[in-house]
Motif scaffolding. Structure first.
Motif, PDB file in Angstrom:
ATOM      1  N   LEU A  70     -61.121  -9.203 -29.105  1.00 58.00           N
ATOM      2  CA  LEU A  70     -62.462  -9.617 -28.689  1.00 58.00           C
ATOM      3  C   LEU A  70     -62.440 -11.117 -28.423  1.00 58.00           C
ATOM      4  CD1 LEU A  70     -65.480  -8.924 -28.328  1.00 58.00           C
ATOM      5  CD2 LEU A  70     -65.778  -9.396 -30.766  1.00 58.00           C
ATOM      6  N   VAL A  71     -62.798 -11.498 -27.206  1.00 58.59           N
ATOM      7  CA  VAL A  71     -62.790 -12.907 -26.778  1.00 58.59           C
ATOM      8  C   VAL A  71     -64.139 -13.206 -26.148  1.00 58.59           C
ATOM      9  CG1 VAL A  71     -61.654 -14.654 -25.372  1.00 58.59           C
ATOM     10  CG2 VAL A  71     -60.309 -12.805 -26.379  1.00 58.59           C
ATOM     11  N   ASP A  72     -64.764 -14.347 -26.529  1.00 60.89           N
ATOM     12  CA  ASP A  72     -66.049 -14.700 -25.943  1.00 60.89           C
ATOM     13  C   ASP A  72     -65.861 -15.504 -24.666  1.00 60.89           C
ATOM     14  OD1 ASP A  72     -65.400 -17.288 -26.688  1.00 60.89           O
ATOM     15  OD2 ASP A  72     -66.746 -17.319 -28.421  1.00 60.89           O
ATOM     16  N   GLY A  73     -66.976 -15.869 -24.054  1.00 63.02           N
ATOM     17  CA  GLY A  73     -66.918 -16.574 -22.784  1.00 63.02           C
ATOM     18  C   GLY A  73     -66.325 -17.957 -22.869  1.00 63.02           C
ATOM     19  N   ASP A  74     -66.235 -18.543 -24.088  1.00 62.44           N
ATOM     20  CA  ASP A  74     -65.640 -19.861 -24.265  1.00 62.44           C
ATOM     21  C   ASP A  74     -64.162 -19.801 -24.625  1.00 62.44           C
ATOM     22  OD1 ASP A  74     -68.161 -21.024 -23.813  1.00 62.44           O
ATOM     23  OD2 ASP A  74     -68.716 -20.718 -25.928  1.00 62.44           O
ATOM     24  N   GLY A  75     -63.601 -18.595 -24.644  1.00 63.69           N
ATOM     25  CA  GLY A  75     -62.184 -18.450 -24.946  1.00 63.69           C
ATOM     26  C   GLY A  75     -61.865 -18.290 -26.412  1.00 63.69           C
ATOM     27  N   ARG A  76     -62.873 -18.234 -27.285  1.00 66.22           N
ATOM     28  CA  ARG A  76     -62.611 -18.061 -28.709  1.00 66.22           C
ATOM     29  C   ARG A  76     -62.383 -16.596 -29.044  1.00 66.22           C
ATOM     30  NH1 ARG A  76     -67.789 -20.922 -31.240  1.00 66.22           N
ATOM     31  NH2 ARG A  76     -68.678 -19.643 -29.561  1.00 66.22           N
ATOM     32  N   GLN A  77     -61.426 -16.355 -29.922  1.00 61.59           N
ATOM     33  CA  GLN A  77     -61.110 -14.991 -30.338  1.00 61.59           C
ATOM     34  C   GLN A  77     -61.867 -14.649 -31.614  1.00 61.59           C
ATOM     35  OE1 GLN A  77     -56.875 -14.453 -30.657  1.00 61.59           O
ATOM     36  NE2 GLN A  77     -56.547 -14.638 -28.446  1.00 61.59           N
ATOM     37  N   TRP A  78     -62.383 -13.426 -31.669  1.00 63.77           N
ATOM     38  CA  TRP A  78     -63.102 -12.923 -32.828  1.00 63.77           C
ATOM     39  C   TRP A  78     -62.359 -11.708 -33.364  1.00 63.77           C
ATOM     40  CZ3 TRP A  78     -67.765 -15.263 -34.424  1.00 63.77           C
ATOM     41  CH2 TRP A  78     -68.258 -16.238 -33.558  1.00 63.77           C
ATOM     42  N   ALA A  79     -62.132 -11.701 -34.664  1.00 70.45           N
ATOM     43  CA  ALA A  79     -61.389 -10.609 -35.290  1.00 70.45           C
ATOM     44  C   ALA A  79     -62.316  -9.440 -35.592  1.00 70.45           C
ATOM     45  CB  ALA A  79     -60.712 -11.083 -36.574  1.00 70.45           C
ATOM     46  N   VAL A  80     -61.830  -8.230 -35.297  1.00 74.27           N
ATOM     47  CA  VAL A  80     -62.563  -7.012 -35.645  1.00 74.27           C
ATOM     48  C   VAL A  80     -62.064  -6.514 -36.992  1.00 74.27           C
ATOM     49  CG1 VAL A  80     -62.941  -6.407 -33.238  1.00 74.27           C
ATOM     50  CG2 VAL A  80     -60.921  -5.540 -34.414  1.00 74.27           C
ATOM     51  N   THR A  81     -62.900  -5.787 -37.688  1.00 76.22           N
ATOM     52  CA  THR A  81     -62.552  -5.337 -39.038  1.00 76.22           C
ATOM     53  C   THR A  81     -62.851  -3.849 -39.179  1.00 76.22           C
ATOM     54  OG1 THR A  81     -64.755  -5.900 -39.831  1.00 76.22           O
ATOM     55  CG2 THR A  81     -63.061  -7.597 -40.023  1.00 76.22           C
ATOM     56  N   PRO A 102     -62.019  15.511 -28.987  1.00 76.38           N
ATOM     57  CA  PRO A 102     -62.492  14.131 -28.774  1.00 76.38           C
ATOM     58  C   PRO A 102     -62.591  13.375 -30.093  1.00 76.38           C
ATOM     59  CG  PRO A 102     -63.826  15.708 -27.547  1.00 76.38           C
ATOM     60  CD  PRO A 102     -62.955  16.512 -28.456  1.00 76.38           C
ATOM     61  N   VAL A 103     -62.374  12.082 -30.019  1.00 77.08           N
ATOM     62  CA  VAL A 103     -62.413  11.232 -31.203  1.00 77.08           C
ATOM     63  C   VAL A 103     -62.916   9.856 -30.784  1.00 77.08           C
ATOM     64  CG1 VAL A 103     -60.073  10.301 -31.024  1.00 77.08           C
ATOM     65  CG2 VAL A 103     -61.110  10.604 -33.273  1.00 77.08           C
ATOM     66  N   SER A 104     -63.524   9.143 -31.727  1.00 72.00           N
ATOM     67  CA  SER A 104     -64.035   7.795 -31.465  1.00 72.00           C
ATOM     68  C   SER A 104     -63.317   6.798 -32.359  1.00 72.00           C
ATOM     69  CB  SER A 104     -65.542   7.721 -31.713  1.00 72.00           C
ATOM     70  OG  SER A 104     -66.240   8.536 -30.793  1.00 72.00           O
ATOM     71  N   LEU A 105     -62.972   5.658 -31.787  1.00 68.37           N
ATOM     72  CA  LEU A 105     -62.373   4.550 -32.522  1.00 68.37           C
ATOM     73  C   LEU A 105     -63.488   3.541 -32.800  1.00 68.37           C
ATOM     74  CD1 LEU A 105     -59.677   3.270 -33.537  1.00 68.37           C
ATOM     75  CD2 LEU A 105     -59.561   2.105 -31.332  1.00 68.37           C
ATOM     76  N   VAL A 106     -63.804   3.336 -34.076  1.00 68.32           N
ATOM     77  CA  VAL A 106     -64.920   2.482 -34.486  1.00 68.32           C
ATOM     78  C   VAL A 106     -64.357   1.247 -35.172  1.00 68.32           C
ATOM     79  CG1 VAL A 106     -67.056   2.352 -35.805  1.00 68.32           C
ATOM     80  CG2 VAL A 106     -66.372   4.517 -34.756  1.00 68.32           C
ATOM     81  N   ALA A 107     -64.777   0.070 -34.699  1.00 70.77           N
ATOM     82  CA  ALA A 107     -64.325  -1.200 -35.269  1.00 70.77           C
ATOM     83  C   ALA A 107     -65.536  -2.032 -35.652  1.00 70.77           C
ATOM     84  CB  ALA A 107     -63.461  -1.970 -34.264  1.00 70.77           C
ATOM     85  N   GLY A 108     -65.495  -2.616 -36.830  1.00 72.44           N
ATOM     86  CA  GLY A 108     -66.572  -3.496 -37.259  1.00 72.44           C
ATOM     87  C   GLY A 108     -66.511  -4.840 -36.545  1.00 72.44           C
ATOM     88  N   LEU A 109     -67.687  -5.406 -36.252  1.00 72.21           N
ATOM     89  CA  LEU A 109     -67.775  -6.681 -35.545  1.00 72.21           C
ATOM     90  C   LEU A 109     -68.404  -7.732 -36.454  1.00 72.21           C
ATOM     91  CD1 LEU A 109     -69.033  -5.551 -32.009  1.00 72.21           C
ATOM     92  CD2 LEU A 109     -66.692  -6.030 -32.726  1.00 72.21           C
ATOM     93  N   PRO A 110     -67.969  -8.982 -36.342  1.00 69.89           N
ATOM     94  CA  PRO A 110     -68.632 -10.051 -37.094  1.00 69.89           C
ATOM     95  C   PRO A 110     -69.989 -10.386 -36.474  1.00 69.89           C
ATOM     96  CG  PRO A 110     -66.940 -10.957 -35.675  1.00 69.89           C
ATOM     97  CD  PRO A 110     -66.839  -9.458 -35.548  1.00 69.89           C
ATOM     98  N   ALA A 111     -70.688 -11.316 -37.077  1.00 69.12           N
ATOM     99  CA  ALA A 111     -71.980 -11.755 -36.530  1.00 69.12           C
ATOM    100  C   ALA A 111     -71.716 -12.582 -35.273  1.00 69.12           C
ATOM    101  CB  ALA A 111     -72.741 -12.569 -37.571  1.00 69.12           C
TER     102      ALA A 111
END
Length: 671
Positions: A70-81, A102-111
């Motif tokens: 996960l990368v934002d528009g400013d180029g910073r990377q955010w870790a998923v959990t 069928p299966v879903s891959l679920v990843a937690g996101l930071p704020a």
């Protein structure tokens, strides 16, 4: 005669059963995990940051191989959990399931603060171990442009090379063994091939088998490279049914070939015993079925092994035999005219086998293409479709070269350049087949099929005397419109409906109650509480004057958003029905042709048993102890070298001049 007719009847019955099994077998399996939808959806603009990222796949994927960035528009990377797998019902899914559910891959996101976000993901399909990857874009308080639907991926170079080498080795093993068996026939037309050439052919076939055995684990290691727990997955796959079936089958056939080559070294006239032929055939069938199951399935396991295994066997019978002959026999045939004549006779006998293999290749190719290529757009606009077109074109060139070689074999010369050109074209075909097996099929959400219209999700139920129908649009995380229709089964209704309320219960147990407003279209309410996909519950409570409230609760599944399909360019009509009809017509024509050839051979077979002497060609007088026979069109036999096929056998036997007494040949020369 009765025994032969009975065997012919059994053969035709078996062909009919095989055809029915192929054409009316189970529905085609997908066998490749595509991203069906996501939450947030690609191009979504959210008022507040999501707490989770959900990627819904069409099939089970390997959790240990999942990578989400996960990368934002400013180029910073955010870790998923907290990455986890969930089934269609929202419950946790097994990590090591070899399933097409069928299966879903679920990843937690930071704020996440307001910004644009770019998600890139990568994982492996549990069924065929093919890489599945893609990107999506969403915005939190920012406008974004969708990245677009991810189409089928092209083949990786390393996996393509490993698959191509494995197919090449297996084809040479199959074709070389078939050609050696054909060369060792006791009653083969033309000069009998000496044991040195037959042994050389078996040795080259053995080299191909060793190459096929080594390429399989190499291919598997390449596919699992980079996956956590790769060694565990490697051990599980190698000891699984499909890989084990392919390797054991190839090893059995290789052992039979090497034993036959060893016997030819010590026994001049050694031939493979019937028991050895049966064991080798069983190994060939197992290797072909295992190879088919490791590719893109064409249906259930039985249908895949039958159709795909026949395709692999036919490819080995044609391409492998030509390659083995070009590599083992052609260099030696240049030295002496005698060996060139032996190779020419073997290739003429091989022509009938080649025709049958090409027919099976076309028939099974049509049946295999239908489940893998969704539409004409998928054929013309995907890597898989373009590779398939290229493979078909090169195979057609190889077929034309084979026809040219067969025509020149009727003369006295050996078409060396034509045989080499055909072998080169077939090598390219096997390489393209490896690329096809490594590429993602031309189907999935990127290539929707016309006529497979989507239905609006709704559910109905009855409690007491009331019937309620609930519809949620667009039924994805975000803002939704819930429509409720209420009817009474009694006439007249005991009391009018005065109010309706909606109770939403999320996958995590959170509840939200909404009063529903009556409109001209019924009872409608807009809700913003559906923020995550999964298994929800929708409760409808109906209020009536003078009667107790009535509540009906329905299970509800919210998918993880939608993906945008590519626009239609040529045609979105499904290809499979047309391909299946073409395969059915070709199969019927092939069966009719086989019956006609068998009937012709039955009418013209030699009478009186196998020890009866053949009639002499025209111009040669009969010996004194043998009465002369009339020579006509029905009793004519071809003379060696005149290029005309005889009628004494299915392949067209030639006269064995060694059976003509020497006195007759001298009298013929004096005449």
């Amino acid at each position: 005669m009765t025994v032969v007719r009975r065997r012919l009847g059994r053969l035709l019955a078996a062909l009919a059963v095989v055809g029915l099994t192929v054409l009316v077998g189970p529905a085609p399996a997908r066998a490749h995990a595509y991203l069906a939808s996501s939450a947030p959806a690609d191009g979504a603009v959210l008022d507040r940051a999501p707490e989770t990222l959900t990627l819904a796949f069409t099939e089970h994927v390997e959790l240990s191989a999942a990578r989400v960035a996960l990368v934002d528009g400013d180029g910073r990377q955010w870790a998923v959990t907290g990455v986890a797998l969930r089934g269609a019902d929202g419950e946790p899914a097994a990590e090591d399931a070899d399933s097409e559910e069928p299966v879903s891959l679920v990843a937690g996101l930071p704020a996440l603060p307001p910004n644009t976000y770019h998600v890139s993901w990568r994982t492996l399909s549990s069924d065929d171990l093919h890489t599945t990857s893609g990107t999506l874009v969403f915005g939190v308080g920012r406008q974004v442009t969708a990245a677009g639907a991810a189409g089928p991926v092209g083949p990786g170079p390393r996996e393509t090379a490993a698959r191509a080498v494995g197919l090449l080795g297996l084809a040479v093993l199959l074709g070389g063994a078939a050609l050696a068996l054909l060369a060792g026939r006791r009653r083969s037309p033309g000069p009998t091939m000496d044991r040195a050439l037959r042994r050389r052919l078996l040795v080259v076939s053995g080299y191909g088998g060793a190459l096929a055995l080594l390429a399989a684990p190499l291919q598997l290691a390449i596919q699992l490279a980079g996956a956590a727990g790769g060694w565990r997955l490697l051990a599980d796959q190698l000891t699984g049914g499909r890989w084990l079936l392919r390797e054991v089958g190839a090893a059995i056939l290789l052992a039979v070939v090497l034993r036959a080559a060893h016997r030819l070294r010590t026994v001049p006239d050694a031939r493979i015993a019937p028991a050895g032929v049966a064991v080798g055939l069983a190994g060939a069938l197992a290797a072909a079925a295992g190879t088919a199951l490791l590719g893109h399935p064409a249906g259930g396991p039985v249908r895949t092994a039958l159709v795909g295994g026949t395709h692999v066997l036919a490819a080995g019978g044609w391409a492998g035999a030509v390659l083995a002959a070009a590599a083992a026999l052609l260099p030696v045939a240049r030295r002496t005219a005698e060996r060139a004549a032996q190779l020419r006779a073997l290739l003429r006998a091989f022509a009938a086998l080649a025709v049958g293999c090409v027919t099976l290749l076309v028939l099974t190719g049509l049946l295999l293409t239908g489940p893998q290529v969704a539409t004409v757009d998928a054929l013309l606009g995907s890597p898989y479709g373009l590779l398939l077109l290229a493979k078909t074109a090169v195979a057609a060139v190889a077929g034309l070269l084979g026809l040219r070689t067969a025509r020149r074999l009727r003369r006295a010369d050996l078409p060396r350049r034509g045989l080499l050109a055909e072998a080169g074209a077939l090598t390219v075909v096997l390489g393209l087949a490896g690329a096809l097996a490594a590429a993602g099929p031309a189907r999935g959400p990127a290539f929707p099929v016309a006529g497979a219209g989507r239905t609006e999700p709704q559910v109905s139920g009855q409690v007491a005397d009331l019937v309620d129908t609930v519809a949620v649009r667009p039924n994805r995380p975000g803002r939704n419109i819930v429509s409720i229709a209420v009817g009474d089964t009694r006439r007249p209704a005991p009391a009018p409906v005065t109010g309706v309320s909606l109770l939403l219960t999320g996958p995590n147990g959170e509840r939200a109650v909404h009063p529903v407003t009556r409109t001209a279209d019924g009872w409608v309410v807009a809700v913003d509480d559906i923020r995550t996909p999964g298994a929800w519950r929708v409760g409808v409570t109906v209020l009536r004057d003078g009667l107790p409230p009535v509540t009906d609760t329905h299970p509800w599944l919210v998918p993880a958003g939608e993906s945008t399909a590519a626009p239609v360019r040529v045609s979105a009509a499904p290809l499979r029905p047309a391909l299946d009809r073409s395969a059915l017509a070709l199969g019927g024509a092939a069966v009719v042709g086989l019956v006609l050839v068998a009937a012709r051979w039955w009418r013209r077979r030699p009478r009186g048993g196998p020890d009866r002497e053949q009639p002499l060609p025209a111009g040669i007088p009969a010996p004194a102890d043998r009465p002369a026979e009339p020579v006509g069109p029905a009793r004519r036999r071809s003379v060696p070298g005149d290029g005309r096929a005889g009628s004494g056998s299915l392949l067209g036997a030639v006269v064995d001049v060694r059976r003509i007494p020497e006195s007759v040949t001298r009298s013929g020369r004096r005449g």
